[in-house]
Design a protein around this motif. Structure first.
Motif, PDB file in Angstrom:
ATOM      1  N   UNK A 166      72.332  47.926  56.722  1.00 25.92           N
ATOM      2  CA  UNK A 166      72.896  48.250  58.028  1.00 25.92           C
ATOM      3  C   UNK A 166      72.633  49.710  58.350  1.00 25.92           C
ATOM      4  N   UNK A 167      72.538  49.997  59.640  1.00 23.61           N
ATOM      5  CA  UNK A 167      72.395  51.382  60.083  1.00 23.61           C
ATOM      6  C   UNK A 167      73.569  51.713  60.992  1.00 23.61           C
ATOM      7  N   UNK A 168      74.151  52.878  60.820  1.00 26.83           N
ATOM      8  CA  UNK A 168      75.319  53.283  61.602  1.00 26.83           C
ATOM      9  C   UNK A 168      75.041  54.584  62.343  1.00 26.83           C
ATOM     10  N   UNK A 169      75.477  54.599  63.606  1.00 26.66           N
ATOM     11  CA  UNK A 169      75.424  55.835  64.369  1.00 26.66           C
ATOM     12  C   UNK A 169      76.642  56.658  63.947  1.00 26.66           C
ATOM     13  N   UNK A 170      76.423  57.863  63.448  1.00 28.08           N
ATOM     14  CA  UNK A 170      77.537  58.656  62.901  1.00 28.08           C
ATOM     15  C   UNK A 170      78.558  59.040  63.976  1.00 28.08           C
ATOM     16  N   UNK A 171      78.103  59.232  65.211  1.00 27.33           N
ATOM     17  CA  UNK A 171      79.030  59.575  66.299  1.00 27.33           C
ATOM     18  C   UNK A 171      79.955  58.378  66.567  1.00 27.33           C
ATOM     19  N   UNK A 172      79.351  57.191  66.522  1.00 27.18           N
ATOM     20  CA  UNK A 172      80.122  55.962  66.690  1.00 27.18           C
ATOM     21  C   UNK A 172      81.156  55.815  65.556  1.00 27.18           C
ATOM     22  N   UNK A 220      81.905  46.130  61.175  1.00 24.54           N
ATOM     23  CA  UNK A 220      81.461  46.974  62.282  1.00 24.54           C
ATOM     24  C   UNK A 220      79.989  46.695  62.597  1.00 24.54           C
ATOM     25  N   UNK A 221      79.191  46.631  61.541  1.00 24.47           N
ATOM     26  CA  UNK A 221      77.743  46.396  61.710  1.00 24.47           C
ATOM     27  C   UNK A 221      77.497  45.007  62.295  1.00 24.47           C
TER      28      UNK A 221
END
Lengths: 385, 104
Positions: free
Chosen positions: B30-36, B99-100
């Motif tokens: 999974x990849x996460x947007x850190x701001x999100x 979340x992902x």
């Protein structure tokens, strides 16, 4: 193809001149020996080492995942049987060795707690409430594992009621090394740290929650644990602050739940199991203490409390039942004299029960580690902007 | 077959300026947007403990927020120290995976 590989084996195999048996033949024979816990053959698992073929004699090592393996003798016998089936082999010498596996290979990212870097497995011994024989179990499991040749540490995290120094006689105090790391004293080869070492006699430990948590944290981060196969942590009873702090600080491999048969009916022990579930600490199994009483007059097992409670609890939660420990007044005597039962009276029924339970525990750890292959134990990532 | 509750981190890395990538032990990545992630912080300062309603408004978090470091918490979660000084959120692996799944 078959011909070619046979030929290749003969050319490159370690079979000495004069021996027609190849290493490949030995591996084929041993691939019929299955590890009962990991459900794979011992060749695939990479257990077979140092194959040496001299004429009709083959010698080799089988390196298991724990020195406390309860099926060691059975595996050894199976290996010898399979080896002797190879045409041209008349003698087989199988040496059983062990290197304890760890939950994860050394992480690519640096570990967050250097003090625990050399510790392969961290085992939490916990209970729903006090007075069930949790500390006695932690001590005896630790020393039983150490007796098999494993390197073991014992951490008494019961900050408010540390009792381990009473059960294990420590002759040397904990010292502080130059880098302000504590050096744990040893008893029968087991490194021991307890809050009791840092207070005098019967003084009560009057600490507020955050302080108590800090003490427990220091025992994990500021003690020179060195290289250990197993670090056994005696958790405080219940599901409080300290338990949470330890579980958040250290990568706990798994937990052992200690219960008496009658406590099983209570909600507390279920809460303890639930706590570990929430913290993603696998429950390795249940040890039932005070299971039965062997009368000195008739040798009959008297089940004073309900029979089989711990086993039912284990089944209900889908975890292993590691064993039932009989009630024996000598346990208390042994505990108070500063020698764990498995060391002081190794031939007693209680010591046997603990030794068996420790073997079952080591086995569960190996199974878990085999499943957990590749998980990062601890990690730290610095963000680059 | 790994049971869902035993899924842990196999690899964790920063893939670009604001993306945190996690590879799980079941093979999923999974990849996460850190701001999100900062906007979805689960801590008691950002989520009302009684109602579970989010008290942190997304606009209060600027797009420029970045992690300073990411650390494991026990064997069930990670914590992120953000450049705005916020560091109290414990992101459980389960929460991150959920979340992902929502994003996909």
């Amino acid at each position: 193809m078959g011909l070619f590989s046979d030929l290749k084996d003969k050319l490159s195999g370690t079979g000495r001149p004069g021996s027609l048996v190849t290493e490949a033949a030995v591996n084929t024979a041993l691939s019929r020996v299955i590890d009962p816990d990991l459900h794979k053959d011992i060749v695939t698992l990479g257990f077979v080492r140092n194959i040496d073929i001299q004429g009709d004699h083959v010698a080799l090592e089988v390196n298991l995942t724990t020195p406390a393996c309860p099926v060691k003798e059975k595996l050894k016998a199976e290996c010898e049987t399979e080896l002797l089936k190879i045409p041209g082999i008349a003698h087989a010498t199988v040496t059983m060795t062990a290197t304890a596996t760890r939950a994860a290979p050394t992480a690519a990212t640096p570990v967050t707690i250097p003090a625990l870097a050399g510790v392969k497995n961290i085992l939490a011994v916990a209970s729903g409430k006090g007075g069930v024989g949790k500390s006695t179990t932690a001590v005896n499991l630790a020393f039983a594992l150490a007796k098999t040749g494993a390197k073991v540490g014992l951490l008494d995290a019961d900050v408010y009621g540390p009792s381990i120094p009473k059960m294990v006689k420590i002759t040397r105090p904990a010292t502080v090394a130059g880098d302000s790391m504590m050096v744990p004293p040893e008893a029968d080869g087991v490194k021991v740290i307890s809050a009791a070492m840092f207070s005098t006699g019967d003084r009560a430990q009057i600490l507020r929650g955050p302080m108590a948590g800090n003490v427990a944290k220091q025992f994990l981060t500021q003690v020179q644990w060195g290289e250990l196969d197993y670090l056994v942590i005696d958790y405080p009873p219940g599901t409080g602050d300290i338990q949470l702090t330890i579980s958040q600080t250290a990568p706990i491999t798994g937990a052992v739940i200690v219960t008496t048969p009658q406590e099983v009916a209570l909600i507390d022990v279920r809460k303890a199991i639930d706590m570990f579930k929430t913290l993603k600490v696998p429950v390795l199994g249940v040890v039932e203490t005070m299971s039965y009483f062997v009368c000195d007059g008739c040798d009959k097992k008297h089940f004073i409390f309900r029979d089989g409670g711990g086993e039912r609890l284990a089944r209900e939660f889908g975890v292993a039942f590691l064993g039932g420990i009989p009630l024996d007044p000598a346990v208390a005597v042994g505990s108070d004299e500063g020698k764990p039962h498995v060391v002081a009276q190794p031939e007693s029924t209680v010591a046997h029960a603990y030794t068996q339970a420790s073997g079952m525990l080591a086995r569960q750890v190996s199974i878990l580690n085999a499943q957990n292959d590749g998980a990062l134990e601890q990690f730290t990532l610095s963000w680059k902007s | 077959m790994i049971e869902p509750e035993n899924i842990r981190v196999k690899n964790i890395a920063q893939t670009n300026e604001r993306t945190l990538a996690i590879q799980w032990t079941d093979g999923r990545a999974d990849a996460f947007d850190v701001v999100d992630l900062r906007r979805k912080c689960p801590c008691a300062q950002c989520v009302d403990e009684w109602t579970r309603a989010r008290t942190l408004s997304p606009e209060a978090v600027p797009d420029t927020v970045r992690p300073l470091r990411v650390d494991s918490v026990g064997s069930y979660a990670l914590k992120i120290q953000f450049s705005d000084g916020h560091a109290t959120g414990i992101y459980t692996f389960q929460m991150l995976r959920d979340l992902a799944a929502q994003i996909h």
